[in-house]
Every structure is written in structure tokens, then in C-alpha cells.
Design a protein around this motif. Structure first.
Motif: not given
Length: 316
Positions: A194-205
Motif C-alpha cells: 500500500v502506497r497511499a489511501m484516501f477516504w471521506g464522506p459524500l452527500p447521500y447519492m
């Protein structure tokens, strides 16, 4: 009467969930099975999670029956609206659960169905047509057997391309009962580190739109990195063939979707290295697949977008 005049067999009161058990259908095979605007009935608001579950149950059972009634290379066509809340049904995932794969999505045009009249089927306007704009026909076929996953994806790519490659695996999560969505991505190198990662919230869709945004985030994160300037090619794996089809065909006609597609295409134009998109059809094998799924779930409770790079020991 017109269909019978043309030699067609007309059947009424056929349960779409039990077609393969119907005495007039169980021994037949079809080249095309068409279901325009499936609907489980009116038992509440269309954005109610219980209603969405009812609709999904109907479509799931339809797929589980229809696939057994297809000839070799036969197709299932389902016409459906792509705007929320109808997009929350997630037709592609329901099809995948029944060993079907999406071949294509094309805009629906009622002119392609001479003498066809769509009806509301409810309330005082029961016999009046409804607005079919922003509807698409999803074309499915029986999925081929899964390839042997014992071979390394990167080794297969290496036969085709001499450049070193990295892979961004992206995943979106949508929880209808929480009215929440989130996305995540994990970047792995040729050695599966694993070199990198991202995560985050989104509006309901809908989940397909969320996967599209995850793909965009992966492309932009790669573009900002040193890998983009070191002749390192990129693969992006998504769980949504719909999102990938949107990018490849650019058929989105809503303003919101077109804007995202434009940004993705601009990013692809700026990236100097080869980029390829793949659909993993939900087959999450390996530690990094489990990691991206956990991060996508974690994103549902996250307030802000998070990115993390891991020190580079691969020599890129």
C-alpha cells in the motif's frame, strides 16, 4: 391484437419474479427479455428506504428468473430512471448478484417502441403517461466465468506494458437507512504494498455516482503525486461498471453528471502516463481490497476528506 397478428404469443398476469416456473415460458429461451420501468407498487414515498428495498427485491427476483430464460449471448434490457431516488436501486449490483454483467447503457427513447404507451398505474392519473426523460436502458448479459485470480493482475499488465504500474482500488458505500454515503481508495504498487489511501464522506447519492466520484478522486490524487511524473502507469479498479461506462461513453446528460465527467476527462488528458479503468465486479480478494472496503465504511462517519501517503520504498 397487433402483436398476435404479427405472430407473437401474448400472455397476461405473468409474475416477473417467477417467470421460469410459468408453464408457457419454462421451456423457452429468448434472445431478448425487456422490462421497461419495473415498479413494485405504491406503498409510500419513492425515497423511503422500505420502498427502495421493495423495488430492489422485485428487480433482483426478475434477474434471477430472466437469466435462465436467455439463449446463448442473449440480453436482458431494463429501462430505468437514473436520477435519485430511482438511481438508489443500484441495478448493476442486483444484476451482478445474479451473475449478470452490464454491457451498455443507452438513453431511452420511446420512439424506439412503436405503439408503446407508458402509464402511471396509480391514483387518479392511473391511465396517464409519466415523464420518461433521464431514463436509460441497461443492457445485461450472463457474465462469463471469472478468470483465474491466482495470476497477478500486475503481471498480466506487465506483459502488455513495459512501464511500472500502480493500482488504485476505489470503493463507495451508501447506507439508505442512514441517508449517508462515503468513498475510499487504496493505491498499491506492483509488489502489492500500500502506497497511499484516501477516504471521506459524500452527500447521500446513488452508489454508481459515488463510485464515479471515487474514481475522480483517485485520478486527481495520482496526478498530484510524484508517480505521475516518473513514468508510472495507473490502473483504477471500481466496483461499478456503470461509472466506468459513463466515463468511456460520456453519455451522462444531467448537468451534475456531465460536470463530473468533464473533470475526469480533463484529468485523464493532463496525466501523461497510460491510465486504464477496470471493474472488479465486487470480487474483493486480498488485504488491500478488504482495506478499501473498511475505509469506505469508515468514511460514513468521517467529517472531512482524509489522504495519507506511505513512505516510498519501491524506488519510484
Amino acid at each position: 391484437m397487433h402483436l398476435r397478428f404479427l405472430g407473437a404469443t401474448v400472455l397476461h398476469e405473468v409474475d416477473a419474479r417467477q417467470m421460469q416456473d410459468h408453464p408457457s415460458l419454462c421451456w423457452r429461451k429468448f434472445d431478448y427479455i425487456v422490462y421497461n420501468f419495473p415498479h413494485a407498487g405504491f406503498y409510500g414515498s419513492e425515497d423511503n428506504p422500505d420502498m427502495i428495498n421493495k423495488h430492489q427485491g422485485l428487480v433482483y427476483d426478475f434477474f434471477s428468473n430472466a437469466r435462465w430464460l436467455l439463449r446463448h449471448n442473449g440480453q436482458i434490457h431494463v429501462t430505468h430512471k437514473i436520477k435519485p431516488p430511482y438511481s438508489f436501486w443500484n441495478l448493476e449490483e442486483l444484476a451482478h448478484q445474479n451473475s449478470l454483467r452490464l454491457m451498455e447503457c443507452v438513453p431511452f427513447d420511446i420512439k424506439d417502441y412503436p405503439m408503446y404507451e407508458n402509464k402511471r398505474g396509480h391514483s387518479s392519473t392511473i391511465d396517464e403517461p409519466f415523464n420518461w426523460k433521464d431514463s436509460y436502458t441497461f443492457i445485461f448479459t450472463v457474465a462469463p466465468p471469472s478468470p483465474d485470480i491466482s495470476s497477478s493482475h500486475f503481471n498480466l499488465q506487465g506483459c502488455r506494458d513495459a512501464l511500472p504500474r500502480v493500482k488504485f482500488v476505489v470503493k463507495a458505500e451508501v447506507r439508505h437507512f442512514l441517508m449517508a454515503a462515503g468513498y475510499a481508495g487504496v493505491l498499491v504498487d506492483e509488489y502489492h504494498s500500500v502506497r497511499a489511501m484516501f477516504w471521506g464522506p459524500l452527500p447521500y447519492m446513488c452508489v454508481n455516482f459515488a463510485e464515479l466520484l471515487a474514481i475522480k478522486c483517485a485520478l486527481l490524487m495520482y496526478e498530484r503525486s510524484h508517480l505521475c511524473h516518473r513514468n508510472v502507469a495507473l490502473d483504477v479498479e471500481s466496483n461499478s461498471n456503470v461509472a466506468i461506462s459513463w466515463i468511456r461513453s460520456n453519455f451522462g446528460n444531467t448537468l451534475e453528471l456531465s460536470t463530473e465527467l468533464q473533470e475526469i476527462n480533463m484529468a485523464l488528458g493532463r496525466i501523461p502516463n497510460p491510465v486504464e479503468l477496470f471493474c472488479c465486479y465486487g470480487k474483493y480478494e486480498g488485504a488491500h481490497y478488504h482495506l478499501v472496503r473498511r475505509l469506505a465504511v469508515k468514511a460514513l462517519d468521517t467529517l472531512n476528506m482524509c489522504e495519507r501517503w506511505i513512505p516510498d520504498n519501491a524506488g519510484y
